[in-house]
Design a protein around this motif. Structure first.
Motif, PDB file in Angstrom:
ATOM      1  N   LEU A  12       0.824  -1.211   0.000  1.00  0.00           N
ATOM      2  CA  LEU A  12       0.000   0.000   0.000  1.00  0.00           C
ATOM      3  C   LEU A  12       0.857   1.260   0.000  1.00  0.00           C
ATOM      4  N   VAL A  13       1.949   1.235   0.756  1.00  0.00           N
ATOM      5  CA  VAL A  13       2.865   2.382   0.761  1.00  0.00           C
ATOM      6  C   VAL A  13       3.490   2.546  -0.616  1.00  0.00           C
ATOM      7  N   LEU A  14       3.921   1.454  -1.223  1.00  0.00           N
ATOM      8  CA  LEU A  14       4.505   1.519  -2.557  1.00  0.00           C
ATOM      9  C   LEU A  14       3.508   2.067  -3.575  1.00  0.00           C
ATOM     10  N   ALA A  15       2.265   1.619  -3.503  1.00  0.00           N
ATOM     11  CA  ALA A  15       1.232   2.112  -4.419  1.00  0.00           C
ATOM     12  C   ALA A  15       0.972   3.601  -4.197  1.00  0.00           C
ATOM     13  N   THR A  16       0.978   4.039  -2.940  1.00  0.00           N
ATOM     14  CA  THR A  16       0.768   5.454  -2.630  1.00  0.00           C
ATOM     15  C   THR A  16       1.925   6.294  -3.138  1.00  0.00           C
ATOM     16  N   ARG A  26       3.919  11.600   6.477  1.00  0.00           N
ATOM     17  CA  ARG A  26       2.630  11.782   7.167  1.00  0.00           C
ATOM     18  C   ARG A  26       1.472  11.578   6.203  1.00  0.00           C
ATOM     19  N   GLU A  27       1.567  12.159   5.007  1.00  0.00           N
ATOM     20  CA  GLU A  27       0.503  12.007   4.006  1.00  0.00           C
ATOM     21  C   GLU A  27       0.379  10.548   3.557  1.00  0.00           C
ATOM     22  N   ILE A  28       1.523   9.888   3.381  1.00  0.00           N
ATOM     23  CA  ILE A  28       1.508   8.479   2.996  1.00  0.00           C
ATOM     24  C   ILE A  28       0.862   7.649   4.101  1.00  0.00           C
ATOM     25  N   GLY A  29       1.265   7.912   5.341  1.00  0.00           N
ATOM     26  CA  GLY A  29       0.684   7.196   6.477  1.00  0.00           C
ATOM     27  C   GLY A  29      -0.814   7.407   6.582  1.00  0.00           C
ATOM     28  N   ASP A  30      -1.254   8.650   6.393  1.00  0.00           N
ATOM     29  CA  ASP A  30      -2.694   8.941   6.451  1.00  0.00           C
ATOM     30  C   ASP A  30      -3.454   8.193   5.355  1.00  0.00           C
ATOM     31  N   THR A  31      -2.874   8.127   4.159  1.00  0.00           N
ATOM     32  CA  THR A  31      -3.516   7.438   3.047  1.00  0.00           C
ATOM     33  C   THR A  31      -3.625   5.942   3.312  1.00  0.00           C
ATOM     34  N   ILE A  65      10.067   5.204  -8.303  1.00  0.00           N
ATOM     35  CA  ILE A  65       9.775   3.770  -8.284  1.00  0.00           C
ATOM     36  C   ILE A  65      10.703   3.065  -9.273  1.00  0.00           C
ATOM     37  N   HIS A  66      11.145   1.887  -8.920  1.00  0.00           N
ATOM     38  CA  HIS A  66      11.933   1.047  -9.827  1.00  0.00           C
ATOM     39  C   HIS A  66      11.036  -0.121 -10.263  1.00  0.00           C
ATOM     40  N   PRO A  67      10.252   0.101 -11.324  1.00  0.00           N
ATOM     41  CA  PRO A  67       9.197  -0.841 -11.701  1.00  0.00           C
ATOM     42  C   PRO A  67       9.684  -2.200 -12.198  1.00  0.00           C
ATOM     43  N   ASP A  68      10.942  -2.319 -12.551  1.00  0.00           N
ATOM     44  CA  ASP A  68      11.432  -3.590 -13.071  1.00  0.00           C
ATOM     45  C   ASP A  68      11.934  -4.535 -11.977  1.00  0.00           C
ATOM     46  N   MET A  69      11.905  -4.080 -10.732  1.00  0.00           N
ATOM     47  CA  MET A  69      12.312  -4.940  -9.617  1.00  0.00           C
ATOM     48  C   MET A  69      11.321  -6.083  -9.485  1.00  0.00           C
ATOM     49  N   PRO A  70      11.802  -7.297  -9.257  1.00  0.00           N
ATOM     50  CA  PRO A  70      10.877  -8.419  -9.084  1.00  0.00           C
ATOM     51  C   PRO A  70      10.118  -8.298  -7.765  1.00  0.00           C
ATOM     52  N   LEU A  71       8.914  -8.825  -7.746  1.00  0.00           N
ATOM     53  CA  LEU A  71       8.152  -8.868  -6.497  1.00  0.00           C
ATOM     54  C   LEU A  71       8.892  -9.755  -5.500  1.00  0.00           C
ATOM     55  N   ALA A  72       8.791  -9.413  -4.237  1.00  0.00           N
ATOM     56  CA  ALA A  72       9.411 -10.221  -3.185  1.00  0.00           C
ATOM     57  C   ALA A  72       8.476 -11.385  -2.865  1.00  0.00           C
ATOM     58  N   ASP A  73       8.319 -12.274  -3.829  1.00  0.00           N
ATOM     59  CA  ASP A  73       7.351 -13.353  -3.719  1.00  0.00           C
ATOM     60  C   ASP A  73       7.849 -14.533  -4.543  1.00  0.00           C
ATOM     61  N   GLU A  74       8.027 -15.669  -3.919  1.00  0.00           N
ATOM     62  CA  GLU A  74       8.550 -16.840  -4.625  1.00  0.00           C
ATOM     63  C   GLU A  74       7.548 -17.450  -5.600  1.00  0.00           C
ATOM     64  N   THR A  75       6.280 -17.089  -5.505  1.00  0.00           N
ATOM     65  CA  THR A  75       5.268 -17.717  -6.360  1.00  0.00           C
ATOM     66  C   THR A  75       5.058 -16.993  -7.678  1.00  0.00           C
ATOM     67  N   SER A  76       5.747 -15.877  -7.877  1.00  0.00           N
ATOM     68  CA  SER A  76       5.523 -15.083  -9.080  1.00  0.00           C
ATOM     69  C   SER A  76       6.847 -14.601  -9.645  1.00  0.00           C
ATOM     70  N   LEU A  84       1.755  -2.554  -9.686  1.00  0.00           N
ATOM     71  CA  LEU A  84       1.324  -1.160  -9.548  1.00  0.00           C
ATOM     72  C   LEU A  84       0.360  -0.755 -10.656  1.00  0.00           C
ATOM     73  N   VAL A  85       0.571  -1.233 -11.868  1.00  0.00           N
ATOM     74  CA  VAL A  85      -0.350  -0.934 -12.970  1.00  0.00           C
ATOM     75  C   VAL A  85      -1.727  -1.510 -12.650  1.00  0.00           C
ATOM     76  N   MET A  86      -1.761  -2.716 -12.089  1.00  0.00           N
ATOM     77  CA  MET A  86      -3.052  -3.309 -11.707  1.00  0.00           C
ATOM     78  C   MET A  86      -3.740  -2.489 -10.625  1.00  0.00           C
ATOM     79  N   LEU A  87      -2.958  -1.784  -9.815  1.00  0.00           N
ATOM     80  CA  LEU A  87      -3.513  -0.951  -8.747  1.00  0.00           C
ATOM     81  C   LEU A  87      -3.806   0.476  -9.211  1.00  0.00           C
ATOM     82  N   GLY A  88      -3.669   0.734 -10.517  1.00  0.00           N
ATOM     83  CA  GLY A  88      -4.044   2.034 -11.051  1.00  0.00           C
ATOM     84  C   GLY A  88      -2.907   2.982 -11.366  1.00  0.00           C
ATOM     85  N   TRP A  89      -1.655   2.534 -11.225  1.00  0.00           N
ATOM     86  CA  TRP A  89      -0.503   3.386 -11.512  1.00  0.00           C
ATOM     87  C   TRP A  89      -0.352   3.573 -13.003  1.00  0.00           C
TER      88      TRP A  89
END
Length: 99
Positions: A12-16, A26-31, A65-76, A84-89
């Motif tokens: 959520l912080v990354l998307a914000t 503070r604005e990121i935290g509030d969001t 943002i460094h969009p080419d970084m792999p997700l920290a997830d072994e399943t993907s 981020l694009v799926m989240l509206g970026w």
């Protein structure tokens, strides 16, 4: 029933940050719904992991943002930019340098 989300607070912080790259912690935290202190920690985690870069602009920070970084997830094998694009970026295209 407890509140829960498919996306972690780091996500959520990354998307914000992607949507509002000049936001304060503070604005990121509030969001996101966390304290400013927690937002600072999450931003630092993302920066240390290489997902974002913080640049000082006057008295504020600007995040990249460094969009080419792999997700920290072994399943993907997806990159963070794809999430981020799926989240509206809307990825900004860099202007070609004039030579």
């Amino acid at each position: 029933m407890s509140d829960w989300s498919f996306i972690t607070t780091h996500g959520l912080v990354l998307a914000t940050v992607a949507k509002y790259p000049r936001s304060t912690a503070r604005e990121i935290g509030d969001t996101v719904g966390v304290t400013e202190r927690t937002a600072h920690k999450l931003i630092l985690d993302l920066e240390e992991a290489g997902y974002i870069t913080k640049t000082k602009v006057g008295r504020r920070n600007k995040y990249t943002i460094h969009p080419d970084m792999p997700l920290a997830d072994e399943t993907s094998d997806a990159a963070v930019g794809e999430l981020l694009v799926m989240l509206g970026w809307k990825r900004r295209r860099r202007q070609p340098s004039k030579t």
